[in-house]
Scaffold this active site. Structure first.
Site, PDB file in Angstrom:
ATOM      1  CD  GLN A 191     -28.830 -26.788 -20.415  1.00 29.13           C
ATOM      2  OE1 GLN A 191     -28.572 -27.972 -20.219  1.00 29.13           O
ATOM      3  NE2 GLN A 191     -29.450 -26.049 -19.515  1.00 29.13           N
ATOM      4  CG  ASP A 232     -25.321 -19.771 -14.367  1.00 29.32           C
ATOM      5  OD1 ASP A 232     -24.673 -20.713 -14.862  1.00 29.32           O
ATOM      6  OD2 ASP A 232     -26.315 -19.260 -14.908  1.00 29.32           O
ATOM      7  CE  LYS A 243     -27.620 -25.762 -16.504  1.00 33.19           C
ATOM      8  NZ  LYS A 243     -28.917 -25.555 -15.780  1.00 33.19           N
TER       9      LYS A 243
HETATM   10  O1  MRU Z   1     -29.809 -23.341 -17.154  1.00 32.69           O
HETATM   11  P1  MRU Z   1     -28.956 -22.609 -18.148  1.00 32.69           P
HETATM   12  O2  MRU Z   1     -28.938 -23.252 -19.492  1.00 32.69           O
HETATM   13  O3  MRU Z   1     -29.278 -21.137 -18.200  1.00 32.69           O
HETATM   14  O4  MRU Z   1     -27.479 -22.724 -17.559  1.00 32.69           O
HETATM   15  C1  MRU Z   1     -26.447 -22.107 -18.254  1.00 32.69           C
HETATM   16  C2  MRU Z   1     -25.115 -22.359 -17.678  1.00 32.69           C
HETATM   17  O5  MRU Z   1     -24.962 -22.972 -16.644  1.00 32.69           O
HETATM   18  C3  MRU Z   1     -23.964 -21.701 -18.376  1.00 32.69           C
HETATM   19  O6  MRU Z   1     -22.815 -22.486 -18.267  1.00 32.69           O
HETATM   20  C4  MRU Z   1     -23.695 -20.336 -17.730  1.00 32.69           C
HETATM   21  O7  MRU Z   1     -24.873 -19.586 -17.678  1.00 32.69           O
HETATM   22  C5  MRU Z   1     -22.654 -19.591 -18.445  1.00 32.69           C
HETATM   23  S1  MRU Z   1     -23.252 -18.963 -19.980  1.00 32.69           S
HETATM   24  C6  MRU Z   1     -22.033 -18.031 -20.684  1.00 32.69           C
END
Ligand code: MRU
Length: 343
Positions: A191, A232, A243
């Protein structure tokens, strides 16, 4: 299907997700294909939205909450059973509490399509406003000329627009500060390399991608002034799920005395969850680890573990920025102090 993107609620030139006028179609930017291809896909059923969330066509805690809310509008438009649609959407990803939060908020709205659409758009609009507010709060901690390290993508693509961690970076620049960003590539789904680099480059930021294994050396050489990441789920203790790899960055930041901050909307705070050990951690497919861009990099049949998130203990976090203010250091007392009295 490729479609031109609609006018986004976020005022950015692109948007992760929108509900089209007519309230019977959702359009989203397929994040699986970025940065190579900027493709918008149209969805007509809540099952398609659930599939898009599960397969990471749309991802990021606030963005999947907004997408799920729009998914429920599609369910109402097609006469689907709303409770079933809500359960299907909720089951897609367990860690980001924004998903359950958005669906619970939608369940409190009247069940007709117009009321659900208004509520879903309000969730979206309020998220952009929250990002801007926490961005301003966080920007006060960014010195002029700073290099900010971030992990994963907590930007416009992961939210209603503007971003949480990247909202802090955007707000710092808007306040006249010079700011440079180092983006961890963020194995295994990349990401950081694919999405954070794409959106920052597109907005003219100075951004440098590094592999996750380079953070220690960069910090040892004093190449990072502060870390800002998204979240999250934030437990009552102030522990933060984000993440996978975030915890490692926080440990390195502590060793090198680099301030480590988290930016997240209040919808990510789960005061009913006591601490990080109680946060459910999603485990994803082995293919994400054994393959890179569709090319196998580990032997067939090897066992794999793929937790998508980890937990950073509150003691490693200097402050959590929310639209309601900052919790510094994060913990039950400082988080409760941001809670409105009526709740
Ligand atoms: O697996 P993902 O890409 O949905 O994980 C996203 C993350 O871990 C982001 O850092 C988190 O959702 C914050 S988004 C503002």
């Amino acid at each position: 299907m490729s479609v031109p993107h609609p006018a986004p609620l976020s005022e950015a030139s692109y948007s992760a997700v929108e509900l089209l006028p007519g309230d019977d179609e959702v359009v989203l930017l397929d994040q699986r294909r970025l940065p190579a291809v900027e493709e918008y896909v149209r969805l007509r059923t809540s099952a398609q939205v659930a599939q898009a969330i599960a397969t990471l066509a749309i991802r990021g805690a606030p963005a999947i909450g907004i997408a799920a809310a729009y998914g429920l509008v599609l369910a109402a438009a097609r006469g689907e059973d709303l409770a079933e649609a809500s359960a299907r959407l909720r089951a897609t990803r367990p860690t980001a509490v924004n998903l359950a939060w958005a669906l619970e908020r939608m369940a409190r709205a009247p069940g007709d399509r117009a009321a659900l659409a208004a509520e879903a758009r309000a969730i979206h609009r309020e998220d952009v406003e929250a990002c801007r507010a926490m961005g301003r709060i966080g920007a006060a901690h960014v010195p002029d000329g700073a290099t900010v390290l971030t992990h994963c993508n907590a930007g416009a693509l992961a939210t209603g627009g503007y971003g949480t961690a990247l909202g802090v970076v955007r707000a710092a620049r808007e306040s006249g500060k010079r700011v440079r960003v180092v983006a961890d590539e963020t194995r295994p789904v990349l990401q950081g390399a694919r999405l954070t680099a794409w959106e920052l480059q597109r907005d003219g930021f100075d951004v440098t991608v590094i592999t996750d294994s380079m953070v220690a050396q960069l910090m040892r050489r004093r190449g990072v002034d502060l870390v800002v990441v998204g979240a999250d789920r934030i437990a009552r203790s102030g522990d933060v799920a984000n993440k996978i790899g975030t915890y490692g960055v926080a440990c390195l930041a502590a060793v090198h005395e680099v301030p480590f901050y988290v930016a997240a909307p209040w919808s990510t705070v789960d005061l009913a969850c006591p601490d990080g050990d109680a946060i459910p951690i999603e485990r994803r497919s082995a293919d994400e680890v054994t393959q890179l861009g569709g090319v196998r990099v580990a032997p067939e049949g090897v066992s794999v573990d793929n937790p998508a998130f980890d937990v950073t203990p509150a003691r490693l976090i200097r402050a959590v920025f929310t639209e309601r203010g900052e919790a510094a250091p994060p913990g039950e007392r400082t988080l409760q102090a941001l809670q409105p009295r009526s709740c």
